[in-house]
Design an enzyme around this catalytic site. Structure first.
Site, PDB file in Angstrom:
ATOM      1  N   ASP A  17      -6.178   1.028   0.696  1.00  0.00           N
ATOM      2  CA  ASP A  17      -6.185   1.086   2.152  1.00  0.00           C
ATOM      3  C   ASP A  17      -7.571   0.743   2.647  1.00  0.00           C
ATOM      4  O   ASP A  17      -8.422   0.303   1.882  1.00  0.00           O
ATOM      5  CB  ASP A  17      -5.780   2.482   2.623  1.00  0.00           C
ATOM      6  CG  ASP A  17      -6.685   3.536   2.038  1.00  0.00           C
ATOM      7  OD1 ASP A  17      -7.913   3.333   2.013  1.00  0.00           O
ATOM      8  OD2 ASP A  17      -6.190   4.576   1.581  1.00  0.00           O
ATOM      9  N   LYS A  41       0.824  -1.207   0.000  1.00  0.00           N
ATOM     10  CA  LYS A  41       0.000   0.000   0.000  1.00  0.00           C
ATOM     11  C   LYS A  41       0.863   1.264   0.000  1.00  0.00           C
ATOM     12  O   LYS A  41       0.660   2.178  -0.803  1.00  0.00           O
ATOM     13  CB  LYS A  41      -0.942  -0.010   1.218  1.00  0.00           C
ATOM     14  CG  LYS A  41      -1.813   1.214   1.330  1.00  0.00           C
ATOM     15  CD  LYS A  41      -1.367   2.079   2.484  1.00  0.00           C
ATOM     16  CE  LYS A  41      -1.850   3.496   2.307  1.00  0.00           C
ATOM     17  NZ  LYS A  41      -1.415   4.325   3.451  1.00  0.00           N
TER      18      LYS A  41
END
Length: 219
Positions: free
Chosen positions: A139, A121
């Site tokens: 996320d 991420k």
DNA sequence: ATCCCGAGGG
DNA sequence: CCCTCTGGAT
């Protein structure tokens, strides 16, 4: 409504209302953004910005951070979540940055993920924001909103699967900004606990809202 | 009690 | 796959 239509409506709506959505993390160079994103795990951007206001002046370069210790960094970041882990990650990250990458933030997710505290991420955020690559960082907000709107199949049960679906369906030149659209929508409207459907203009295109209406017709 | 721009380790 | 880390806001 078909999936393709949902994507079209999404792009249409956000392009009009949030044409220049961007991160709310404060930073002034790639190194600072990398630090801020590492700190942002399971923590609000607001809290990260409070911490970095004093952290950046003390550690303005990868070299200065690499020369410090986790104990000292901890004192600066103790109010974010997981301060112990993040303090170790930040120092380790800076040392690899200095030793292996000539103090330059690398531009591939493979190289970025070689550093402690940098997972997929975080790496995707960096290549997207700093290097303008069509990468989608998934996320908690992107994951939740994508599922609620019906942008991804229910079988996309991991962030990586959601990422691949979104990349596949969002026009390439909109992927970077779409990441921030989904974040902002998730943060302020489509919040985790009680989504503010009353304030949401995407209702007509939302799978979760459709289902809710069907299950409780009085709404 | 639950969530916030997750990552590392077992 | 699971677990742990772990402060602040609501």
């Amino acid at each position: 409504m078909q999936k393709k239509e949902r994507y079209n409506e999404l792009v249409e709506y956000f392009s009009t209302n949030y044409p220049e959505a961007e991160t709310e993390l404060n930073y002034s160079n790639p190194y600072e953004l990398l630090v801020a994103v590492i700190l942002s795990a399971q923590c609000t951007d607001k809290r990260v910005n409070i911490v970095t206001e004093k952290l950046f002046p003390r550690f303005p370069t990868p070299e200065s951070l690499a020369a410090s210790t986790a104990d000292e960094v901890f004192e600066y970041i103790r109010s974010v979540s997981y301060p112990n882990n993040k303090a170790k990650h930040l120092v380790g990250m800076a040392r690899i940055l200095v030793n292996d990458f000539n103090s330059e933030v690398p531009n591939t997710i493979e190289d970025l993920q070689k550093m402690p505290g940098v997972g997929r991420k975080t790496a995707n955020v960096i290549v997207s924001v700093i290097f303008n690559q069509p990468a989608m960082a998934v996320d908690t907000h992107v994951f939740r909103v994508s599922h609620r709107l019906g942008l991804v199949p229910k079988t996309a049960k991991t962030p990586l699967l959601v990422e691949k679906q979104l990349i596949k369906h969002i026009p390439k030149d909109k992927i970077a900004v779409a990441h921030h659209w989904l974040i902002l929508h998730g943060r302020y409207i489509c919040v985790a606990r009680t989504p503010k459907c009353g304030e949401c203009n995407l209702k007509p295109f939302c799978q979760a809202y459709e289902k809710q209406k069907f299950d409780t017709p009085h709404l």
